[in-house]
Design a protein around this motif. Structure first.
Motif, PDB file in Angstrom:
ATOM      1  N   ALA A  26      39.728  47.666  41.979  1.00  0.00           N
ATOM      2  CA  ALA A  26      40.435  47.183  40.861  1.00  0.00           C
ATOM      3  C   ALA A  26      39.680  46.103  40.074  1.00  0.00           C
ATOM      4  CB  ALA A  26      41.907  46.976  40.836  1.00  0.00           C
ATOM      5  N   LEU A  27      39.055  45.007  40.674  1.00  0.00           N
ATOM      6  CA  LEU A  27      38.489  44.136  40.243  1.00  0.00           C
ATOM      7  C   LEU A  27      37.230  44.766  39.638  1.00  0.00           C
ATOM      8  CD1 LEU A  27      38.834  41.314  42.911  1.00  0.00           C
ATOM      9  CD2 LEU A  27      39.634  41.205  40.206  1.00  0.00           C
ATOM     10  N   VAL A  28      36.475  45.329  40.178  1.00  0.00           N
ATOM     11  CA  VAL A  28      35.201  46.120  39.580  1.00  0.00           C
ATOM     12  C   VAL A  28      35.796  47.023  38.275  1.00  0.00           C
ATOM     13  CG1 VAL A  28      33.487  47.827  39.972  1.00  0.00           C
ATOM     14  CG2 VAL A  28      34.201  46.198  41.808  1.00  0.00           C
ATOM     15  N   ASP A  29      36.677  47.855  38.281  1.00  0.00           N
ATOM     16  CA  ASP A  29      37.186  48.772  37.516  1.00  0.00           C
ATOM     17  C   ASP A  29      37.673  47.911  36.156  1.00  0.00           C
ATOM     18  OD1 ASP A  29      36.408  50.868  39.099  1.00  0.00           O
ATOM     19  OD2 ASP A  29      38.536  51.392  39.703  1.00  0.00           O
ATOM     20  N   ALA A  30      38.499  47.091  36.485  1.00  0.00           N
ATOM     21  CA  ALA A  30      39.305  46.397  35.209  1.00  0.00           C
ATOM     22  C   ALA A  30      38.691  45.547  34.615  1.00  0.00           C
ATOM     23  CB  ALA A  30      40.592  46.025  35.950  1.00  0.00           C
ATOM     24  N   ILE A  31      37.774  44.808  35.481  1.00  0.00           N
ATOM     25  CA  ILE A  31      37.246  43.300  34.598  1.00  0.00           C
ATOM     26  C   ILE A  31      35.608  43.167  35.003  1.00  0.00           C
ATOM     27  CG2 ILE A  31      39.391  41.967  34.323  1.00  0.00           C
ATOM     28  CD1 ILE A  31      38.591  40.275  36.746  1.00  0.00           C
ATOM     29  N   GLY A  32      35.242  44.421  35.361  1.00  0.00           N
ATOM     30  CA  GLY A  32      33.643  44.326  35.769  1.00  0.00           C
ATOM     31  C   GLY A  32      33.021  43.368  36.635  1.00  0.00           C
ATOM     32  N   ARG A  78      39.394  35.670  30.847  1.00  0.00           N
ATOM     33  CA  ARG A  78      39.918  37.139  30.738  1.00  0.00           C
ATOM     34  C   ARG A  78      41.088  37.118  29.518  1.00  0.00           C
ATOM     35  NH1 ARG A  78      36.850  36.031  35.164  1.00  0.00           N
ATOM     36  NH2 ARG A  78      35.513  37.908  35.617  1.00  0.00           N
ATOM     37  N   THR A  79      41.128  38.160  28.814  1.00  0.00           N
ATOM     38  CA  THR A  79      42.064  38.117  28.148  1.00  0.00           C
ATOM     39  C   THR A  79      43.342  38.790  28.568  1.00  0.00           C
ATOM     40  OG1 THR A  79      41.713  40.741  27.610  1.00  0.00           O
ATOM     41  CG2 THR A  79      40.476  38.815  26.171  1.00  0.00           C
ATOM     42  N   VAL A  80      44.456  38.539  27.686  1.00  0.00           N
ATOM     43  CA  VAL A  80      45.873  39.103  28.475  1.00  0.00           C
ATOM     44  C   VAL A  80      45.684  40.476  28.952  1.00  0.00           C
ATOM     45  CG1 VAL A  80      48.245  39.500  28.033  1.00  0.00           C
ATOM     46  CG2 VAL A  80      47.209  37.446  27.513  1.00  0.00           C
ATOM     47  N   GLU A  81      45.118  41.207  27.886  1.00  0.00           N
ATOM     48  CA  GLU A  81      44.956  42.740  28.194  1.00  0.00           C
ATOM     49  C   GLU A  81      44.057  43.101  29.421  1.00  0.00           C
ATOM     50  OE1 GLU A  81      45.914  41.784  24.114  1.00  0.00           O
ATOM     51  OE2 GLU A  81      44.169  41.058  25.274  1.00  0.00           O
ATOM     52  N   GLN A  82      42.971  42.477  29.697  1.00  0.00           N
ATOM     53  CA  GLN A  82      42.183  42.618  30.670  1.00  0.00           C
ATOM     54  C   GLN A  82      43.106  42.366  32.081  1.00  0.00           C
ATOM     55  OE1 GLN A  82      38.979  39.973  29.566  1.00  0.00           O
ATOM     56  NE2 GLN A  82      37.633  41.740  29.862  1.00  0.00           N
ATOM     57  N   LYS A  83      43.752  41.215  32.028  1.00  0.00           N
ATOM     58  CA  LYS A  83      44.593  40.770  33.188  1.00  0.00           C
ATOM     59  C   LYS A  83      45.752  41.985  33.389  1.00  0.00           C
ATOM     60  CE  LYS A  83      44.072  35.762  32.477  1.00  0.00           C
ATOM     61  NZ  LYS A  83      44.654  34.552  32.213  1.00  0.00           N
ATOM     62  N   GLN A  84      46.333  42.364  32.108  1.00  0.00           N
ATOM     63  CA  GLN A  84      47.294  43.365  32.369  1.00  0.00           C
ATOM     64  C   GLN A  84      46.728  44.619  33.149  1.00  0.00           C
ATOM     65  OE1 GLN A  84      48.809  43.170  28.386  1.00  0.00           O
ATOM     66  NE2 GLN A  84      50.871  42.626  29.018  1.00  0.00           N
ATOM     67  N   ALA A  85      45.610  45.096  32.507  1.00  0.00           N
ATOM     68  CA  ALA A  85      44.737  46.218  33.095  1.00  0.00           C
ATOM     69  C   ALA A  85      44.541  45.962  34.749  1.00  0.00           C
ATOM     70  CB  ALA A  85      43.535  46.523  32.362  1.00  0.00           C
ATOM     71  N   VAL A 107      51.057  40.190  42.230  1.00  0.00           N
ATOM     72  CA  VAL A 107      49.747  39.775  41.949  1.00  0.00           C
ATOM     73  C   VAL A 107      49.845  38.048  41.165  1.00  0.00           C
ATOM     74  CG1 VAL A 107      47.346  40.081  41.080  1.00  0.00           C
ATOM     75  CG2 VAL A 107      48.678  41.788  41.827  1.00  0.00           C
ATOM     76  N   THR A 108      48.979  37.440  41.570  1.00  0.00           N
ATOM     77  CA  THR A 108      48.831  35.734  40.793  1.00  0.00           C
ATOM     78  C   THR A 108      47.418  35.633  40.607  1.00  0.00           C
ATOM     79  OG1 THR A 108      48.816  34.556  42.739  1.00  0.00           O
ATOM     80  CG2 THR A 108      50.860  34.922  42.102  1.00  0.00           C
ATOM     81  N   LEU A 109      46.945  35.031  39.626  1.00  0.00           N
ATOM     82  CA  LEU A 109      45.842  34.959  39.370  1.00  0.00           C
ATOM     83  C   LEU A 109      45.346  33.271  38.782  1.00  0.00           C
ATOM     84  CD1 LEU A 109      44.720  37.480  36.417  1.00  0.00           C
ATOM     85  CD2 LEU A 109      44.206  37.550  38.728  1.00  0.00           C
ATOM     86  N   THR A 110      44.601  32.725  39.468  1.00  0.00           N
ATOM     87  CA  THR A 110      44.267  31.416  39.425  1.00  0.00           C
ATOM     88  C   THR A 110      43.045  31.034  38.964  1.00  0.00           C
ATOM     89  OG1 THR A 110      45.867  30.738  41.041  1.00  0.00           O
ATOM     90  CG2 THR A 110      44.088  29.009  40.419  1.00  0.00           C
ATOM     91  N   GLU A 111      42.718  30.697  37.441  1.00  0.00           N
ATOM     92  CA  GLU A 111      41.504  30.445  36.977  1.00  0.00           C
ATOM     93  C   GLU A 111      40.745  29.178  37.223  1.00  0.00           C
ATOM     94  OE1 GLU A 111      41.828  33.646  33.138  1.00  0.00           O
ATOM     95  OE2 GLU A 111      42.717  31.801  32.913  1.00  0.00           O
ATOM     96  N   ASN A 112      39.661  29.103  37.198  1.00  0.00           N
ATOM     97  CA  ASN A 112      38.920  27.878  37.453  1.00  0.00           C
ATOM     98  C   ASN A 112      37.523  27.941  36.671  1.00  0.00           C
ATOM     99  OD1 ASN A 112      37.227  29.118  39.085  1.00  0.00           O
ATOM    100  ND2 ASN A 112      38.087  28.120  40.930  1.00  0.00           N
TER     101      ASN A 112
END
Length: 138
Positions: A26-32, A78-85, A107-112
């Motif tokens: 999913a990480l590969v597909d959705a956000i490259g 990442r954009t909101v749309e990328q996160k939702q995807a 799912v939770t995302l933590t950005e740094n």
């Protein structure tokens, strides 16, 4: 560069492997994310020496003991749309690969930022002047 933790209640090694593959794909597909950028910790909790707790109906989503917690740490931007995807794709693939109902995937995302990563040798590889500088992290 994502670092992924997956926690499941009574997940055998085959289920944990399938969930890990689902999140990575999913990480590969959705956000490259590059396909070789794989850093995961997969943990099963047996209900006795370790467990998970959750609200079975929070926000109107019906959860049960098939619940999976996915925590992803990654570079911001990442954009909101990328996160939702990404959330959708993780839920889809968790169902396809591991039989986990999408309602049971939290799912939770933590950005740094780039200086927040060391991939070994005590070096912040993404910082200017560091050994093995990588120029375009995902």
């Amino acid at each position: 560069m994502p670092f992924v933790r997956i926690d499941a209640l009574r997940g055998d090694s085959a289920r944990l492997d399938a969930l890990g593959r689902a999140v990575h794909d999913a990480l590969v597909d959705a956000i490259g994310i590059p396909p070789d950028d794989l850093f995961q910790v997969l943990t099963s909790h047996d209900g006795a020496s370790g467990t998970v707790r959750y609200d079975a109906g929070y926000l109107g989503v019906r959860r049960d003991d098939d619940i999976v917690f996915v925590a992803i740490t990654l570079r911001g931007g990442r954009t909101v749309e990328q996160k939702q995807a990404l959330y959708r794709r993780i839920a889809e693939l968790a169902h396809d690969y591991a039989g986990t109902e999408p309602r049971n995937v939290l799912v939770t995302l933590t950005e740094n930022d780039l200086p927040d990563w060391s991939f070994g040798d005590g070096v912040a590889q993404y910082v200017d002047g560091a050994r093995h500088l990588v120029t375009a992290p995902a």
